[in-house]
Motif scaffolding. Structure first.
Motif, short mmCIF file in Angstrom:
data_model
loop_
_atom_site.label_atom_id
_atom_site.label_comp_id
_atom_site.label_asym_id
_atom_site.label_seq_id
_atom_site.Cartn_x
_atom_site.Cartn_y
_atom_site.Cartn_z
N PRO A 30 0.81 -1.22 0.00
CA PRO A 30 0.00 0.00 0.00
C PRO A 30 0.84 1.27 0.00
O PRO A 30 0.35 2.34 -0.37
N GLU A 31 2.10 1.18 0.41
CA GLU A 31 2.95 2.37 0.43
C GLU A 31 3.18 2.91 -0.98
O GLU A 31 3.46 4.10 -1.17
N ILE A 32 3.04 2.06 -1.97
CA ILE A 32 3.20 2.52 -3.36
C ILE A 32 2.09 3.49 -3.73
O ILE A 32 2.31 4.47 -4.45
N ASP A 33 0.88 3.28 -3.20
CA ASP A 33 -0.20 4.24 -3.44
C ASP A 33 0.14 5.60 -2.84
O ASP A 33 -0.16 6.64 -3.41
N ASN A 34 0.79 5.60 -1.68
CA ASN A 34 1.21 6.86 -1.06
C ASN A 34 2.26 7.56 -1.92
O ASN A 34 2.25 8.79 -2.06
N ARG A 35 3.16 6.76 -2.51
CA ARG A 35 4.19 7.33 -3.37
C ARG A 35 3.55 8.00 -4.59
O ARG A 35 3.92 9.11 -4.97
N ILE A 36 2.58 7.32 -5.19
CA ILE A 36 1.89 7.89 -6.35
C ILE A 36 1.19 9.19 -5.97
O ILE A 36 1.27 10.20 -6.67
N ALA A 37 0.51 9.18 -4.81
CA ALA A 37 -0.22 10.37 -4.36
C ALA A 37 0.72 11.53 -4.11
O ALA A 37 0.40 12.69 -4.40
N GLN A 38 1.91 11.25 -3.59
CA GLN A 38 2.87 12.32 -3.30
C GLN A 38 3.41 12.94 -4.59
O GLN A 38 3.62 14.15 -4.67
N TYR A 39 3.67 12.10 -5.59
CA TYR A 39 4.11 12.64 -6.88
C TYR A 39 3.04 13.56 -7.47
O TYR A 39 3.34 14.64 -8.01
N GLU A 40 1.79 13.15 -7.38
CA GLU A 40 0.71 13.96 -7.93
C GLU A 40 0.55 15.27 -7.14
O GLU A 40 0.30 16.33 -7.72
N MET A 41 0.68 15.19 -5.82
CA MET A 41 0.61 16.39 -5.01
C MET A 41 1.73 17.36 -5.36
O MET A 41 1.52 18.57 -5.49
#
Length: 492
Positions: free
Chosen positions: A278-289
């Motif tokens: 699930p940490e990969i979803d956080n990584r994706i969200a941070q790139y988008e932010m």
């Protein structure tokens, strides 16, 4: 290179799979909380039915009750401000100036290594004048003339106490609920529990005064600990690059960055599907932010459009980016953009010697902008739903560290009692809570522990501190550990 994702998944061990998925269900269930506090419980998410149900259940229970505060700005005075010289007026000490602190008052309390070797511990009455201010009649030192003007907006807690006697564990305790580093910070817990109010800015932003000396500050104080990384504090710095690595490299433009992020997202999604991390979803969200912040951050950090009267309100330092005054002004702008939690750190309150001049200089840097922030928020109608907090990690001793001569004396660390204040949403105005003895050494009425403060902060945001938990390594963690009571008497 061609990858067989089925073979890759087969190579993943049972223990690895169970560990990643069992510890990550809560994080994945919160995937839509980034920028989606307004999402309704029934909104569908692109996860399994089990995760959708967990997410819906979570969203349906937060906030746990009606929140008094919508946003928080926490002004952390690192080093331990002297309550004896600022807010906790003790006129009886004048007649005891220079006499040893009675054993009946000290009660065997251990001293730090800095004053334990002294042959005597002489009482040091404050050399600063105090006066009562506002309809509340709050006693405030001459060092804080601007704070005196907002006395009727403040809720003083004069009975704070902590177990920590040294800076690092004491600051860590206030910021994370534990003296040992590694736990999530307050702002991270708030972000995890309530989500974001602004999709284009981080939910938790940190501002540190530039060129301030004192006890070191570490990024772990605003870290996410074991919570998903999207909830860590993002530090804004002074200068042309407020957030490191946010701007495009030379030769890149917005289209290049967008195309790169789209391809990177696909690669991350492949990895997520393969490893179920699930940490990969956080990584994706941070790139988008980060991509959205390329537009939002320059806009909000550009103070050049503020009128002269605003700069006059916050003081001359407010024109110098990175100073405490400029950070207070920036905090107001961030609050206007609905950033949920803003943490300001200002070092230099550790007056072990030369207290008279050092404390006076600290107050000159912070008094006017602190009061200006309260006045500005009230003027704009933001104080009604914004909670402002002011305080350090502990207080200072009534006795002198070193010889009590001239201006060379100072005060040592004192965790047994000290003063903080709150203002704004949900707390009583012009109110003082708690009482210390005539020496300002022990609490005699209404003690408030660090965990009580944290529980009250969460309560004002609509969170039951006992129910906001995160399971990690087989244990259920919360900000207040297994302690903390809401201080109901200070609630409006």
């Amino acid at each position: 290179m061609n990858l067989d994702w089925n073979d890759l998944e087969k190579q993943m061990g049972r223990r690895h799979f169970l560990t990643k998925t069992s510890l990550g269900l809560g994080a994945m269930a919160l995937g839509s909380l980034v920028g989606s506090c307004k999402q309704s419980p029934g909104t569908k998410a692109p996860h399994s039915d089990e995760l959708e149900a967990a997410q819906d259940e979570f969203l349906a229970t937060l906030p746990h009750y009606f929140p008094r505060a919508k946003r928080v700005v926490y002004l952390f005075m690192s080093g331990g401000p002297s309550q004896m010289d600022l807010f906790d007026y003790k006129p009886e000490l004048t007649g005891m100036h220079g006499q040893d602190l009675p054993d009946s008052v000290r009660r065997g309390q251990r001293l730090t290594g800095m004053s334990a070797g002294q042959s005597s511990i002489p009482v040091a009455a404050s050399v600063f004048d105090f006066a009562q201010h506002g309809q509340s009649g709050a006693w405030i030192s001459e060092l804080l003339p601007y704070t005196s003007e907002i006395a009727d907006e403040l809720c003083f807690i004069k009975s704070m106490h902590t177990e920590a006697i040294n800076h690092d564990p004491a600051i860590t305790f206030f910021q994370t609920g534990n003296q040992i580093a590694g736990r999530p910070s307050i702002g991270s817990w708030v972000s995890y529990g309530l989500g974001s109010l602004n999709e284009n800015l981080p939910n938790f932003i940190v501002l540190v005064s530039k060129n301030a000396s004192g006890q070191p500050l570490y990024a772990r104080l605003w870290g996410n600990g074991f919570l998903p990384t999207r909830h860590q504090g993002v530090q804004f710095r002074s200068g042309k690059d407020p957030v490191l690595y946010l701007n495009n490299p030379e030769g890149y433009d917005g289209r290049d960055r967008r195309e790169m992020l789209d391809y990177l997202k696909k690669l991350n999604e492949f990895q997520r599907d393969a490893y179920h991390d699930p940490e990969i979803d956080n990584r994706i969200a941070q790139y988008e932010m980060a991509y959205r912040m390329q537009t939002s951050v320059p806009e909000v950090t550009d103070l050049s459009g503020e009128p002269d009267w605003v700069y006059d309100l916050y003081g001359p330092d407010s024109r110098d980016p990175g100073t405490y005054a400029a950070n207070c002004l920036l905090a107001r702008r961030l609050l206007e953009k609905d950033v949920r939690f803003i943490q300001l750190y200002h070092q230099g309150w550790d007056q072990h010697s030369f207290l008279n001049n050092s404390l006076r200089n600290q107050c000159k840097k912070t008094d006017q902008p602190t009061a200006a922030l309260i006045k500005d928020l009230k003027l704009r109608g933001l104080l009604d739903d914004t909670l402002v907090i002011w305080g350090g990690e502990f207080g200072r001793t009534v006795y002198s560290q070193g010889k009590l001569t001239g201006e060379s004396y100072g005060r040592d660390h004192h965790p047994r009692c000290f003063t903080m204040w709150m203002a704004g949403a949900g707390v009583k105005r012009g109110f003082s809570f708690g009482q210390t003895d005539n020496f300002g050494y022990n609490i005699v009425k209404d003690p408030v522990h660090v965990h009580d403060f944290q529980a009250t902060l969460m309560h004002l945001l609509g969170i039951d501190h006992e129910r906001l938990i995160y399971k990690y390594q087989g244990r259920r963690f919360r900000l207040t550990d297994v302690h903390g009571n809401v201080v109901k008497d200070i609630l409006a």
